[in-house]
Design a protein around this motif. Structure first.
Motif, PDB file in Angstrom:
ATOM      1  N   ILE A 208       7.979   5.363 -13.349  1.00  0.00           N
ATOM      2  CA  ILE A 208       7.782   4.713 -14.646  1.00  0.00           C
ATOM      3  C   ILE A 208       8.636   3.450 -14.729  1.00  0.00           C
ATOM      4  O   ILE A 208       8.157   2.390 -15.132  1.00  0.00           O
ATOM      5  N   VAL A 209       9.892   3.548 -14.324  1.00  0.00           N
ATOM      6  CA  VAL A 209      10.788   2.386 -14.334  1.00  0.00           C
ATOM      7  C   VAL A 209      10.260   1.292 -13.419  1.00  0.00           C
ATOM      8  O   VAL A 209      10.262   0.115 -13.777  1.00  0.00           O
ATOM      9  N   SER A 210       9.780   1.670 -12.241  1.00  0.00           N
ATOM     10  CA  SER A 210       9.260   0.682 -11.291  1.00  0.00           C
ATOM     11  C   SER A 210       7.993   0.008 -11.807  1.00  0.00           C
ATOM     12  O   SER A 210       7.746  -1.158 -11.516  1.00  0.00           O
TER      13      SER A 210
ATOM     14  N   GLU B 258      12.865  -5.794  -0.342  1.00  0.00           N
ATOM     15  CA  GLU B 258      11.682  -5.958  -1.183  1.00  0.00           C
ATOM     16  C   GLU B 258      10.576  -5.020  -0.726  1.00  0.00           C
ATOM     17  O   GLU B 258      10.647  -4.430   0.350  1.00  0.00           O
ATOM     18  N   GLY B 259       9.581  -4.867  -1.587  1.00  0.00           N
ATOM     19  CA  GLY B 259       8.444  -4.017  -1.276  1.00  0.00           C
ATOM     20  C   GLY B 259       8.463  -2.732  -2.070  1.00  0.00           C
ATOM     21  O   GLY B 259       9.282  -2.545  -2.974  1.00  0.00           O
ATOM     22  N   VAL B 260       7.551  -1.832  -1.727  1.00  0.00           N
ATOM     23  CA  VAL B 260       7.432  -0.527  -2.384  1.00  0.00           C
ATOM     24  C   VAL B 260       7.688   0.548  -1.338  1.00  0.00           C
ATOM     25  O   VAL B 260       6.956   0.646  -0.357  1.00  0.00           O
TER      26      VAL B 260
ATOM     27  N   LEU C 276      12.547  -4.543  -4.990  1.00  0.00           N
ATOM     28  CA  LEU C 276      12.381  -3.303  -4.246  1.00  0.00           C
ATOM     29  C   LEU C 276      12.116  -2.173  -5.231  1.00  0.00           C
ATOM     30  O   LEU C 276      12.871  -1.987  -6.186  1.00  0.00           O
ATOM     31  N   LYS C 277      11.026  -1.451  -5.008  1.00  0.00           N
ATOM     32  CA  LYS C 277      10.639  -0.336  -5.884  1.00  0.00           C
ATOM     33  C   LYS C 277      10.567   0.936  -5.058  1.00  0.00           C
ATOM     34  O   LYS C 277       9.981   0.941  -3.980  1.00  0.00           O
TER      35      LYS C 277
END
Length: 160
Positions: free
Chosen positions: A50-52, A102-104, A59-60
């Protein structure tokens, strides 16, 4: 009939007696009246689905679950996938999180404790959810990471 297989993963495991201590916000707790986005909140990393989704970060870290309920999500959205059993931090996760900016990162297992390895990135802002309360913003300090790492116990965990 097929056999289910498991994978043995080296982890740092959180002892049960410390769960309450780590559930206390480790930074500034932001509370929104309507449980929405905290305006102007930006971080280097977000931990939690939810935060992401609601806040900006480079970066998530997500596991496609919230409060143990499945969310819709796709591996195609992932920059990288890591195995991280519940209540622990896998050595693989620590390595990946130290290398990525960075990225998911999609977690198979649980992402809750992955704030801890991010604390080693001194000066970075990390945002994570505080269930039923709000959003926590913490500035990474190596001392905080070392304090948290000291309570974790090395273990081997099997993931199905």
């Amino acid at each position: 009939m097929s056999k289910s297989s498991s994978i043995a993963i080296p982890v740092l495991q959180l002892p049960v007696e410390y769960r309450r201590e780590l559930s206390i916000p480790q930074g500034t707790l932001h509370i929104s009246k309507n449980r929405g986005v905290i305006q102007g909140l930006r971080g280097d990393a977000t931990v939690g689905d939810i935060v992401s989704e609601r806040h900006f970060s480079s970066l998530k870290i997500v596991d496609y679950k919230t409060k143990r309920l499945r969310l819709l999500g796709s591996v195609e959205q992932c920059s990288q996938v890591v195995l991280n059993p519940p209540g622990s931090i896998s050595i693989n996760s620590i390595t990946i999180l130290q290398a990525r900016t960075e990225g998911v990162i999609c977690v198979i297992g649980e992402e809750d404790l992955l704030v801890i390895p991010l604390l080693k990135k001194v000066g970075n802002v990390i945002i994570y959810g505080q269930p039923d309360t709000g959003v926590v913003e913490v500035v990474a300090l190596e001392e905080a990471a070392l304090k948290a790492f000291k309570i974790l116990i090395p273990a081997i965990v099997n993931m199905v």
